[in-house]
Design a protein around this motif. Sequence first.
Motif, PDB file in Angstrom:
ATOM      1  N   LYS A  41     -24.825  18.594   0.687  1.00 53.71           N
ATOM      2  CA  LYS A  41     -24.815  19.754   1.574  1.00 53.71           C
ATOM      3  C   LYS A  41     -23.381  20.172   1.871  1.00 53.71           C
ATOM      4  N   MET A  42     -23.190  21.478   2.033  1.00 55.42           N
ATOM      5  CA  MET A  42     -21.891  22.041   2.412  1.00 55.42           C
ATOM      6  C   MET A  42     -22.054  22.560   3.836  1.00 55.42           C
ATOM      7  N   PHE A  43     -21.183  22.133   4.725  1.00 58.62           N
ATOM      8  CA  PHE A  43     -21.277  22.485   6.138  1.00 58.62           C
ATOM      9  C   PHE A  43     -20.230  23.544   6.481  1.00 58.62           C
ATOM     10  N   ILE A  44     -20.693  24.694   6.984  1.00 57.84           N
ATOM     11  CA  ILE A  44     -19.826  25.832   7.275  1.00 57.84           C
ATOM     12  C   ILE A  44     -19.944  26.219   8.746  1.00 57.84           C
ATOM     13  N   ASP A  45     -18.801  26.389   9.408  1.00 60.78           N
ATOM     14  CA  ASP A  45     -18.730  26.835  10.804  1.00 60.78           C
ATOM     15  C   ASP A  45     -18.172  28.250  10.788  1.00 60.78           C
ATOM     16  N   VAL A  46     -18.939  29.235  11.266  1.00 59.56           N
ATOM     17  CA  VAL A  46     -18.527  30.637  11.194  1.00 59.56           C
ATOM     18  C   VAL A  46     -17.893  31.154  12.488  1.00 59.56           C
ATOM     19  N   PHE A  52     -13.064  26.995  16.616  1.00 57.59           N
ATOM     20  CA  PHE A  52     -13.171  25.826  15.743  1.00 57.59           C
ATOM     21  C   PHE A  52     -12.138  24.772  16.130  1.00 57.59           C
ATOM     22  N   LYS A  53     -10.908  25.207  16.393  1.00 56.53           N
ATOM     23  CA  LYS A  53      -9.837  24.273  16.744  1.00 56.53           C
ATOM     24  C   LYS A  53     -10.127  23.564  18.070  1.00 56.53           C
ATOM     25  N   ALA A  54     -10.725  24.288  19.013  1.00 55.35           N
ATOM     26  CA  ALA A  54     -11.018  23.712  20.332  1.00 55.35           C
ATOM     27  C   ALA A  54     -12.071  22.609  20.257  1.00 55.35           C
ATOM     28  N   ARG A  55     -13.048  22.783  19.385  1.00 56.35           N
ATOM     29  CA  ARG A  55     -14.112  21.784  19.247  1.00 56.35           C
ATOM     30  C   ARG A  55     -14.819  21.998  17.921  1.00 56.35           C
ATOM     31  N   ILE A  81     -23.276  26.811  11.095  1.00 55.07           N
ATOM     32  CA  ILE A  81     -23.292  26.671  12.553  1.00 55.07           C
ATOM     33  C   ILE A  81     -22.310  27.668  13.170  1.00 55.07           C
ATOM     34  N   CYS A  82     -22.557  28.042  14.420  1.00 52.86           N
ATOM     35  CA  CYS A  82     -21.618  28.849  15.205  1.00 52.86           C
ATOM     36  C   CYS A  82     -21.696  28.323  16.641  1.00 52.86           C
ATOM     37  N   GLN A  83     -21.434  29.153  17.615  1.00 55.58           N
ATOM     38  CA  GLN A  83     -21.482  28.679  18.999  1.00 55.58           C
ATOM     39  C   GLN A  83     -22.916  28.634  19.534  1.00 55.58           C
ATOM     40  N   SER A  84     -23.702  29.692  19.243  1.00 55.52           N
ATOM     41  CA  SER A  84     -25.047  29.763  19.823  1.00 55.52           C
ATOM     42  C   SER A  84     -26.171  29.890  18.800  1.00 55.52           C
ATOM     43  N   GLY A  85     -25.830  30.161  17.561  1.00 60.90           N
ATOM     44  CA  GLY A  85     -26.840  30.341  16.528  1.00 60.90           C
ATOM     45  C   GLY A  85     -26.991  31.771  16.049  1.00 60.90           C
ATOM     46  N   MET A  86     -26.369  32.723  16.731  1.00 58.99           N
ATOM     47  CA  MET A  86     -26.495  34.131  16.362  1.00 58.99           C
ATOM     48  C   MET A  86     -25.613  34.490  15.157  1.00 58.99           C
ATOM     49  N   ARG A  87     -24.337  34.137  15.211  1.00 61.93           N
ATOM     50  CA  ARG A  87     -23.440  34.447  14.086  1.00 61.93           C
ATOM     51  C   ARG A  87     -23.843  33.664  12.848  1.00 61.93           C
ATOM     52  N   SER A  88     -24.282  32.423  13.045  1.00 60.66           N
ATOM     53  CA  SER A  88     -24.704  31.635  11.880  1.00 60.66           C
ATOM     54  C   SER A  88     -25.958  32.241  11.251  1.00 60.66           C
ATOM     55  N   ALA A  89     -26.837  32.823  12.058  1.00 65.51           N
ATOM     56  CA  ALA A  89     -28.020  33.502  11.516  1.00 65.51           C
ATOM     57  C   ALA A  89     -27.588  34.698  10.665  1.00 65.51           C
ATOM     58  N   GLN A  90     -26.576  35.432  11.124  1.00 64.84           N
ATOM     59  CA  GLN A  90     -26.044  36.562  10.349  1.00 64.84           C
ATOM     60  C   GLN A  90     -25.442  36.067   9.033  1.00 64.84           C
ATOM     61  N   ASN A 105     -29.766  27.230   8.971  1.00 60.73           N
ATOM     62  CA  ASN A 105     -29.106  27.634  10.209  1.00 60.73           C
ATOM     63  C   ASN A 105     -29.339  26.552  11.267  1.00 60.73           C
ATOM     64  N   VAL A 106     -28.284  26.226  12.031  1.00 60.22           N
ATOM     65  CA  VAL A 106     -28.410  25.259  13.125  1.00 60.22           C
ATOM     66  C   VAL A 106     -28.748  26.031  14.395  1.00 60.22           C
ATOM     67  N   ARG A 107     -29.997  25.872  14.866  1.00 59.50           N
ATOM     68  CA  ARG A 107     -30.449  26.550  16.098  1.00 59.50           C
ATOM     69  C   ARG A 107     -29.638  26.077  17.299  1.00 59.50           C
ATOM     70  N   GLY A 108     -29.185  27.011  18.089  1.00 57.05           N
ATOM     71  CA  GLY A 108     -28.453  26.676  19.308  1.00 57.05           C
ATOM     72  C   GLY A 108     -26.979  26.388  19.078  1.00 57.05           C
ATOM     73  N   GLY A 109     -26.592  26.207  17.835  1.00 60.67           N
ATOM     74  CA  GLY A 109     -25.181  26.033  17.470  1.00 60.67           C
ATOM     75  C   GLY A 109     -24.471  24.895  18.193  1.00 60.67           C
ATOM     76  N   MET A 110     -23.160  25.061  18.345  1.00 62.64           N
ATOM     77  CA  MET A 110     -22.338  24.045  18.992  1.00 62.64           C
ATOM     78  C   MET A 110     -22.730  23.861  20.454  1.00 62.64           C
ATOM     79  N   GLY A 111     -23.277  24.908  21.059  1.00 62.30           N
ATOM     80  CA  GLY A 111     -23.728  24.800  22.439  1.00 62.30           C
ATOM     81  C   GLY A 111     -24.830  23.771  22.607  1.00 62.30           C
ATOM     82  N   ALA A 112     -25.634  23.590  21.566  1.00 67.58           N
ATOM     83  CA  ALA A 112     -26.732  22.620  21.605  1.00 67.58           C
ATOM     84  C   ALA A 112     -26.308  21.260  21.077  1.00 67.58           C
ATOM     85  N   TYR A 113     -25.151  21.212  20.389  1.00 65.25           N
ATOM     86  CA  TYR A 113     -24.698  19.967  19.780  1.00 65.25           C
ATOM     87  C   TYR A 113     -24.048  19.101  20.837  1.00 65.25           C
TER      88      TYR A 113
END
Length: 113
Positions: A41-46, A52-55, A81-90, A105-113
């Motif tokens: 798997k390739m893991f991408i943070d959008v 990204f640098k902050a966390r 993944i993104c912060q909430s799941g919206m940008r990653s869905a896009q 897509n990671v539901r809830g993004g980093m906010g849920a992680y």
Amino acid sequence: METGIIIAVVVLFLVWRMKPTKGVKSISAHQLKQELSDSNKMFIDVRTPGEFKARNIKQFKNMPLGSDLSKLPKDKEIVVICQSGMRSAQACKQLKKLGYEKVTNVRGGMGAY
């Protein structure tokens, strides 16, 4: 009467926008933790470079939304993944349009992680 029609149209539009893209798998942050060691798997943070640098999660590569996603390997599952799941869905929707078969897509993004 016109107000009711406008509200109905807005609600339908929002439901349509939030509908998951066909062929995109969705996982929870808990499920993600179990998949981080998978080398297929390739893991991408959008998120933005600042976010990204902050966390971040070390397995993820930062490719802000709007980056050229066509350079990603097509033989691996792309987990986004993104912060909430919206940008990653896009981003997942863009990947599907580019012909990627295995997109998650990671539901809830980093906010849920």
